[in-house]
Design a protein around this motif. Structure first.
Motif, PDB file in Angstrom:
ATOM      1  N   ILE A 384     -32.359 -25.453  24.432  1.00 37.81           N
ATOM      2  CA  ILE A 384     -33.807 -25.230  24.404  1.00 37.81           C
ATOM      3  C   ILE A 384     -34.410 -26.118  23.324  1.00 37.81           C
ATOM      4  O   ILE A 384     -34.198 -25.909  22.136  1.00 37.81           O
ATOM      5  N   ALA A 385     -35.182 -27.137  23.756  1.00 36.41           N
ATOM      6  CA  ALA A 385     -35.824 -28.047  22.811  1.00 36.41           C
ATOM      7  C   ALA A 385     -37.285 -27.649  22.596  1.00 36.41           C
ATOM      8  O   ALA A 385     -37.733 -27.453  21.467  1.00 36.41           O
ATOM      9  N   GLU A 386     -38.049 -27.540  23.672  1.00 36.67           N
ATOM     10  CA  GLU A 386     -39.446 -27.116  23.633  1.00 36.67           C
ATOM     11  C   GLU A 386     -39.568 -25.818  24.432  1.00 36.67           C
ATOM     12  O   GLU A 386     -39.635 -25.850  25.663  1.00 36.67           O
ATOM     13  N   PRO A 387     -39.601 -24.674  23.753  1.00 36.69           N
ATOM     14  CA  PRO A 387     -39.610 -23.389  24.476  1.00 36.69           C
ATOM     15  C   PRO A 387     -40.705 -23.281  25.521  1.00 36.69           C
ATOM     16  O   PRO A 387     -40.478 -22.766  26.616  1.00 36.69           O
ATOM     17  N   ARG A 388     -41.914 -23.756  25.216  1.00 39.95           N
ATOM     18  CA  ARG A 388     -43.035 -23.609  26.135  1.00 39.95           C
ATOM     19  C   ARG A 388     -42.872 -24.463  27.397  1.00 39.95           C
ATOM     20  O   ARG A 388     -43.574 -24.251  28.383  1.00 39.95           O
ATOM     21  N   SER A 389     -41.984 -25.419  27.335  1.00 37.93           N
ATOM     22  CA  SER A 389     -41.738 -26.277  28.494  1.00 37.93           C
ATOM     23  C   SER A 389     -40.358 -26.018  29.090  1.00 37.93           C
ATOM     24  O   SER A 389     -39.790 -26.879  29.746  1.00 37.93           O
ATOM     25  N   THR A 390     -39.837 -24.824  28.844  1.00 38.68           N
ATOM     26  CA  THR A 390     -38.480 -24.502  29.303  1.00 38.68           C
ATOM     27  C   THR A 390     -38.494 -23.228  30.138  1.00 38.68           C
ATOM     28  O   THR A 390     -39.172 -22.259  29.795  1.00 38.68           O
ATOM     29  N   VAL A 391     -37.761 -23.254  31.232  1.00 38.17           N
ATOM     30  CA  VAL A 391     -37.544 -22.052  32.022  1.00 38.17           C
ATOM     31  C   VAL A 391     -36.043 -21.801  32.079  1.00 38.17           C
ATOM     32  O   VAL A 391     -35.256 -22.731  32.291  1.00 38.17           O
TER      33      VAL A 391
END
Length: 467
Positions: A384-391
């Motif tokens: 997980i690098a960018e939580p808001r861009s991760t599903v």
């Protein structure tokens, strides 16, 4: 003076002679009952009942149907080949129809009972003992006729694609068909069949067959292994084609009007250009002077996304493993979508290097064993690098061996960080799923309820997030 008995089928006037006499049974009802009693006897007793067999034969011949309908050894295909007109009668035979005017065609009901009995017996009365490749192929064909009779496309019910018109009762047959097919595959001497190219060529790929191949792949070699690989590849390609169509329908994204359109001829919006320049029309010269050209926007609004798929590869999750590796490969082919794939049982393995080829992924799985979700989470969280861009999609029945609390705490922390977390009970061909109630309640309270087991629900969830 005594009353004269009323002849069977003779109507009586209200209040007149014979009004209180018992109504004789309709002969059509008796015929239908004979056929259904034979059906039940064959399904549950497996022993031929001479009286029912002879009575059913008389009924079938009397209504003009072939006696082959009562032959347990005759496939539906063979009957239809000899009597082509029956194909149209079988299509939609058992699907719900319009109510009509309320009248019953009892003669037609007898005919439907005879045809339905044939299809049901061929599919559900499978006997015992060893199953050959030819027998499995015949059963799969007969199951296709049952699906058509229920108003589903061949293969649709077993693959969970029974269609919008299919009611809950019809959809509920999916797991049962899958169970029967799995039993037939288990009764095959599969290794011997695979070692014979002629016999292997008779096999039709199905989830039940693929499960057996994946479990036994380490015991295969030479021709048998080559045939097994070919069957797995065929199944993967068939499922991928269906899923790819579903994914591509809604993953293009909206037009991004913040990006200036590329000024090339193929993007020229001629209608808009003319409309915007109408004030420059010269009536004297009959000429339109254009001082500005307008172009169409073609750039789609897409955001780089990371999709982390974690799949439980224990023995109860075979359907999920197959479907999700195929689905992950399709999403991995989309622009600006970075897919990571992890499989786990008591250990976790990173399958990301092979995510573009689900065939290779499946050959690297080891079905069976227990569940150790925290091990998989330890591998997934660093991705997980960018939580808001991760599903993060987690497919499991969530039956952990004494480590439920640690896994849930890890999932909760991921969700709180901004990651879109999607728990999936299973991704099966039938949609049947069983999820640990402890996890189900906590996911619901977290605002991330477990989604349905049908794969189209997962496709919808992912498309919504990624587009």
């Amino acid at each position: 003076m005594t009353d004269t008995p009323t002849a069977p089928g003779t109507p009586t006037a209200p209040g007149g002679a014979g009004a209180d006499a018992p109504t004789a049974p309709d002969p059509h009802d008796s015929r239908r009952q004979v056929l259904y009693w034979r059906l039940l006897a064959r399904l549950f007793d497996h022993e031929e009942q001479p009286a029912l067999e002879s009575a059913s034969l008389a009924v079938v011949e009397d209504i003009g149907l072939p006696s082959a309908l009562l032959d347990p050894g005759a496939s539906v295909d063979s009957v239809v080949q000899r009597h082509p007109g029956l194909a149209a009668e079988l299509d939609g035979l058992m699907s719900p129809g319009p109510d009509g005017d309320g009248t019953r065609d009892r003669a037609a009901e007898v005919r439907r009972a005879a045809l339905a009995s044939k299809v049901l017996l061929n599919v559900f009365a499978t006997g015992s003992g060893t199953v050959t490749a030819g027998q499995l192929a015949r059963w799969q064909s007969d199951a296709g006729w049952l699906e058509r009779a229920l108003g589903c496309p061949p293969g649709g019910l077993r693959a969970g694609r029974s269609g919008a018109a299919a009611g809950g009762g019809v959809a509920a047959l999916g797991p049962e068909l899958g169970s029967v097919e799995a039993g037939l595959v288990a009764r095959m001497h599969l290794r011997e069949v695979l070692a014979d190219p002629a016999l292997a060529a008779q096999l039709t790929p199905s989830m039940s067959l693929i499960e057996q191949l994946l479990r036994d792949k380490d015991n295969l070699s030479g021709v048998a292994l080559a045939n097994a690989r070919s069957l797995i590849r065929r199944y993967v390609d068939e499922v991928a084609e269906v899923l790819r169509t579903q994914v591509e329908k809604a993953t293009a994204g909206e037009l991004d009007r913040s990006v200036p359109p590329k000024r090339v001829f193929r993007n020229l919006d001629l209608d808009r250009t003319i409309w915007k320049n109408l004030t420059n029309w010269s009536p004297e010269e009959e000429r339109l002077y254009v001082d500005r050209l307008y172009y169409r926007h073609t750039v789609r609004r897409t955001t780089p996304q990371r999709l982390i798929v974690v799949v439980d590869q224990s023995g109860s999750m075979v359907d999920s493993m197959v479907n999700c590796t195929i689905l992950a490969s399709i999403f991995a082919g989309l622009p600006k979508v970075d897919v990571q794939l992890i499989a786990y049982d008591t250990r976790a393995v990173d399958l990301t290097p092979w995510v573009h080829d689900p065939f290779d992924v499946l050959l690297r799985t080891n079905l069976g064993g227990g569940n150790d979700g925290p091990v998989a989470m330890a591998m997934a969280r660093p991705k997980i690098a960018e939580p808001r861009s991760t599903v993060m999609v987690w497919i499991s029945d969530f039956y952990e061996f004494g480590r439920s609390q640690p896994l849930y705490e890890g999932i909760e922390a991921v969700h709180r960080s901004g990651v879109k977390f999607i728990p999936v009970g299973s991704v099966t061909s039938s949609g049947r799923q069983e999820v640990n109630p402890w996890f189900r309640e906590r996911f619901k309270a977290l605002g991330t309820p477990v989604i349905s087991g049908h794969i189209d629900k997962l496709v919808h969830e992912l498309k919504t997030f990624l587009t």
